[in-house]
Design a protein around this motif. Structure first.
Motif, PDB file in Angstrom:
ATOM      1  N   TYR A  65       0.863  -1.188   0.000  1.00 36.20           N
ATOM      2  CA  TYR A  65       0.000   0.000   0.000  1.00 36.20           C
ATOM      3  C   TYR A  65       0.894   1.232   0.000  1.00 36.20           C
ATOM      4  CZ  TYR A  65      -3.558   3.388   1.289  1.00 36.20           C
ATOM      5  OH  TYR A  65      -4.402   4.475   1.298  1.00 36.20           O
ATOM      6  N   ASP A  66       0.688   2.098  -0.967  1.00 30.79           N
ATOM      7  CA  ASP A  66       1.530   3.288  -1.100  1.00 30.79           C
ATOM      8  C   ASP A  66       0.799   4.570  -0.716  1.00 30.79           C
ATOM      9  OD1 ASP A  66      -0.212   3.719  -3.226  1.00 30.79           O
ATOM     10  OD2 ASP A  66       1.313   3.526  -4.784  1.00 30.79           O
ATOM     11  N   GLY A  67      -0.340   4.436  -0.066  1.00 31.68           N
ATOM     12  CA  GLY A  67      -1.141   5.594   0.279  1.00 31.68           C
ATOM     13  C   GLY A  67      -2.193   5.918  -0.769  1.00 31.68           C
ATOM     14  N   TRP A  68      -2.091   5.253  -1.904  1.00 27.82           N
ATOM     15  CA  TRP A  68      -3.012   5.492  -3.017  1.00 27.82           C
ATOM     16  C   TRP A  68      -3.618   4.186  -3.505  1.00 27.82           C
ATOM     17  CZ3 TRP A  68      -5.114   9.607  -5.426  1.00 27.82           C
ATOM     18  CH2 TRP A  68      -5.630   9.449  -6.715  1.00 27.82           C
ATOM     19  N   ARG A  69      -2.767   3.207  -3.786  1.00 28.80           N
ATOM     20  CA  ARG A  69      -3.233   1.941  -4.351  1.00 28.80           C
ATOM     21  C   ARG A  69      -2.922   0.765  -3.434  1.00 28.80           C
ATOM     22  NH1 ARG A  69      -1.508   4.438  -9.268  1.00 28.80           N
ATOM     23  NH2 ARG A  69      -3.316   4.755 -10.577  1.00 28.80           N
ATOM     24  N   CYS A  70      -3.787  -0.227  -3.497  1.00 26.31           N
ATOM     25  CA  CYS A  70      -3.598  -1.500  -2.789  1.00 26.31           C
ATOM     26  C   CYS A  70      -3.172  -2.518  -3.839  1.00 26.31           C
ATOM     27  CB  CYS A  70      -4.905  -1.943  -2.139  1.00 26.31           C
ATOM     28  SG  CYS A  70      -5.588  -0.740  -0.982  1.00 26.31           S
ATOM     29  N   SER A  71      -1.901  -2.857  -3.852  1.00 29.61           N
ATOM     30  CA  SER A  71      -1.345  -3.722  -4.893  1.00 29.61           C
ATOM     31  C   SER A  71      -0.997  -5.089  -4.344  1.00 29.61           C
ATOM     32  CB  SER A  71      -0.083  -3.075  -5.485  1.00 29.61           C
ATOM     33  OG  SER A  71      -0.400  -1.809  -6.031  1.00 29.61           O
ATOM     34  N   LEU A  72      -1.413  -6.108  -5.080  1.00 29.36           N
ATOM     35  CA  LEU A  72      -1.178  -7.497  -4.681  1.00 29.36           C
ATOM     36  C   LEU A  72      -0.249  -8.180  -5.673  1.00 29.36           C
ATOM     37  CD1 LEU A  72      -4.899  -8.003  -3.899  1.00 29.36           C
ATOM     38  CD2 LEU A  72      -3.101  -8.357  -2.206  1.00 29.36           C
ATOM     39  N   TYR A  73       0.782  -8.807  -5.140  1.00 29.27           N
ATOM     40  CA  TYR A  73       1.774  -9.517  -5.944  1.00 29.27           C
ATOM     41  C   TYR A  73       2.124 -10.827  -5.246  1.00 29.27           C
ATOM     42  CZ  TYR A  73       2.721  -4.639  -7.295  1.00 29.27           C
ATOM     43  OH  TYR A  73       2.614  -3.335  -7.696  1.00 29.27           O
ATOM     44  N   ARG A  74       2.680 -11.723  -6.004  1.00 28.56           N
ATOM     45  CA  ARG A  74       3.291 -12.935  -5.466  1.00 28.56           C
ATOM     46  C   ARG A  74       2.373 -13.779  -4.583  1.00 28.56           C
ATOM     47  NH1 ARG A  74       6.860 -14.513  -8.800  1.00 28.56           N
ATOM     48  NH2 ARG A  74       8.871 -13.533  -8.683  1.00 28.56           N
ATOM     49  N   LEU A  75       1.097 -13.865  -4.983  1.00 31.72           N
ATOM     50  CA  LEU A  75       0.228 -14.838  -4.314  1.00 31.72           C
ATOM     51  C   LEU A  75       0.703 -16.207  -4.782  1.00 31.72           C
ATOM     52  CD1 LEU A  75      -2.215 -15.606  -2.578  1.00 31.72           C
ATOM     53  CD2 LEU A  75      -3.619 -15.381  -4.642  1.00 31.72           C
ATOM     54  N   ALA A  76       1.231 -16.965  -3.868  1.00 28.45           N
ATOM     55  CA  ALA A  76       1.783 -18.278  -4.214  1.00 28.45           C
ATOM     56  C   ALA A  76       1.486 -19.255  -3.085  1.00 28.45           C
ATOM     57  CB  ALA A  76       3.297 -18.184  -4.431  1.00 28.45           C
ATOM     58  N   VAL A  77       1.180 -20.492  -3.464  1.00 30.69           N
ATOM     59  CA  VAL A  77       0.920 -21.554  -2.500  1.00 30.69           C
ATOM     60  C   VAL A  77       1.740 -22.764  -2.909  1.00 30.69           C
ATOM     61  CG1 VAL A  77      -0.835 -23.089  -1.513  1.00 30.69           C
ATOM     62  CG2 VAL A  77      -1.400 -20.694  -1.993  1.00 30.69           C
ATOM     63  N   LEU A  99      -8.086  -2.544   4.209  1.00 26.08           N
ATOM     64  CA  LEU A  99      -9.225  -1.847   4.804  1.00 26.08           C
ATOM     65  C   LEU A  99      -8.798  -1.020   6.012  1.00 26.08           C
ATOM     66  CD1 LEU A  99     -11.936  -4.622   4.503  1.00 26.08           C
ATOM     67  CD2 LEU A  99     -11.894  -2.415   3.302  1.00 26.08           C
ATOM     68  N   ALA A 100      -7.851  -1.534   6.791  1.00 23.92           N
ATOM     69  CA  ALA A 100      -7.383  -0.822   7.984  1.00 23.92           C
ATOM     70  C   ALA A 100      -6.690   0.492   7.640  1.00 23.92           C
ATOM     71  CB  ALA A 100      -6.441  -1.718   8.788  1.00 23.92           C
ATOM     72  N   VAL A 101      -6.101   0.587   6.458  1.00 19.07           N
ATOM     73  CA  VAL A 101      -5.404   1.826   6.070  1.00 19.07           C
ATOM     74  C   VAL A 101      -6.252   2.687   5.137  1.00 19.07           C
ATOM     75  CG1 VAL A 101      -3.095   0.872   6.434  1.00 19.07           C
ATOM     76  CG2 VAL A 101      -4.153   0.698   4.160  1.00 19.07           C
ATOM     77  N   GLY A 102      -7.504   2.302   4.914  1.00 17.90           N
ATOM     78  CA  GLY A 102      -8.400   3.099   4.079  1.00 17.90           C
ATOM     79  C   GLY A 102      -8.376   2.738   2.605  1.00 17.90           C
ATOM     80  N   GLY A 103      -7.836   1.572   2.273  1.00 23.60           N
ATOM     81  CA  GLY A 103      -7.800   1.146   0.874  1.00 23.60           C
ATOM     82  C   GLY A 103      -9.193   0.970   0.306  1.00 23.60           C
ATOM     83  N   ARG A 104      -9.296   1.185  -1.005  1.00 19.86           N
ATOM     84  CA  ARG A 104     -10.603   1.125  -1.666  1.00 19.86           C
ATOM     85  C   ARG A 104     -10.744  -0.004  -2.677  1.00 19.86           C
ATOM     86  NH1 ARG A 104     -11.551   7.489  -3.011  1.00 19.86           N
ATOM     87  NH2 ARG A 104     -11.211   8.236  -0.894  1.00 19.86           N
ATOM     88  N   ARG A 105      -9.607  -0.488  -3.190  1.00 18.71           N
ATOM     89  CA  ARG A 105      -9.689  -1.530  -4.222  1.00 18.71           C
ATOM     90  C   ARG A 105      -8.358  -2.261  -4.281  1.00 18.71           C
ATOM     91  NH1 ARG A 105      -9.735   0.451 -10.282  1.00 18.71           N
ATOM     92  NH2 ARG A 105      -7.598   0.839  -9.701  1.00 18.71           N
ATOM     93  N   GLY A 106      -8.420  -3.584  -4.359  1.00 19.07           N
ATOM     94  CA  GLY A 106      -7.209  -4.373  -4.551  1.00 19.07           C
ATOM     95  C   GLY A 106      -6.909  -4.523  -6.027  1.00 19.07           C
ATOM     96  N   ASP A 107      -5.648  -4.417  -6.363  1.00 17.58           N
ATOM     97  CA  ASP A 107      -5.184  -4.505  -7.741  1.00 17.58           C
ATOM     98  C   ASP A 107      -4.132  -5.606  -7.806  1.00 17.58           C
ATOM     99  OD1 ASP A 107      -4.249  -4.081 -10.305  1.00 17.58           O
ATOM    100  OD2 ASP A 107      -3.562  -2.038  -9.946  1.00 17.58           O
ATOM    101  N   ALA A 108      -4.446  -6.698  -8.483  1.00 14.20           N
ATOM    102  CA  ALA A 108      -3.556  -7.864  -8.522  1.00 14.20           C
ATOM    103  C   ALA A 108      -2.826  -7.959  -9.851  1.00 14.20           C
ATOM    104  CB  ALA A 108      -4.355  -9.140  -8.300  1.00 14.20           C
ATOM    105  N   MET A 109      -1.539  -8.268  -9.781  1.00 16.51           N
ATOM    106  CA  MET A 109      -0.735  -8.549 -10.970  1.00 16.51           C
ATOM    107  C   MET A 109      -0.805 -10.060 -11.206  1.00 16.51           C
ATOM    108  SD  MET A 109       0.775  -5.739 -12.078  1.00 16.51           S
ATOM    109  CE  MET A 109       2.143  -6.396 -12.976  1.00 16.51           C
ATOM    110  N   VAL A 110      -1.296 -10.460 -12.379  1.00 15.95           N
ATOM    111  CA  VAL A 110      -1.464 -11.881 -12.695  1.00 15.95           C
ATOM    112  C   VAL A 110      -0.901 -12.123 -14.089  1.00 15.95           C
ATOM    113  CG1 VAL A 110      -3.116 -13.780 -12.911  1.00 15.95           C
ATOM    114  CG2 VAL A 110      -3.601 -11.890 -11.331  1.00 15.95           C
TER     115      VAL A 110
END
Length: 142
Positions: A65-77, A99-110
């Motif tokens: 989280y950079d204060g603007w975007r909620c970015s998701l990377y490296r989801l791995a199992v 949500l705790a930091v006020g994020g509005r949308r998750g953005d995933a790199m796939v």
């Protein structure tokens, strides 16, 4: 669902995380080195979220989280632990963080060619936005 413990990574785990990604993650990045992972953890200690089961690293996600975007990377199992609720637990933790930091949308790199990952993201409620394309420019080493 297996019993998993979700927690943030520590800087001294960078090598273990990189070894895990070689087994469990698709693709590589120019930041896949000890320096890159350590820098991430030092800059944002809550960003790299790990899942453990019986002391074994079984999953990861980067929830940046950079204060603007909620970015998701490296989801791995870990392959031996897939389809047992690990990615669900990781994404739940990432979304709570956002949500705790006020994020509005998750953005995933796939990765485009990773159909298994696309199905996993879709089942978690994420959808593809085809009108966007990623543009990149690698920087020279300092």
């Amino acid at each position: 669902m297996i019993d998993v413990h979700i927690r943030p990574a520590t800087a001294d785990e960078a090598e273990n995380v990189l070894a895990f990604w070689k087994e469990a993650a698709e693709g590589t990045s120019i930041t896949d080195d000890v320096e890159g992972v350590t820098r991430l953890i030092e800059r944002d200690p809550e960003a790299l979220i790990l899942a453990e089961s019986g002391g074994l690293l079984v999953g990861s996600v980067i929830a940046g989280y950079d204060g603007w975007r909620c970015s998701l990377y490296r989801l791995a199992v870990r392959p031996s632990h897939r389809r047992q609720g690990v990615s669900t637990a990781l994404l739940d933790a990432a979304e709570r963080r956002f949500l705790a930091v006020g994020g509005r949308r998750g953005d995933a790199m796939v990765l485009e060619a990773n159909e298994r990952a696309q199905r996993a993201w879709a089942s978690a409620g994420y959808h593809r936005e085809d009108h966007w394309r990623r543009w990149v420019k690698p920087f020279p080493a300092a």
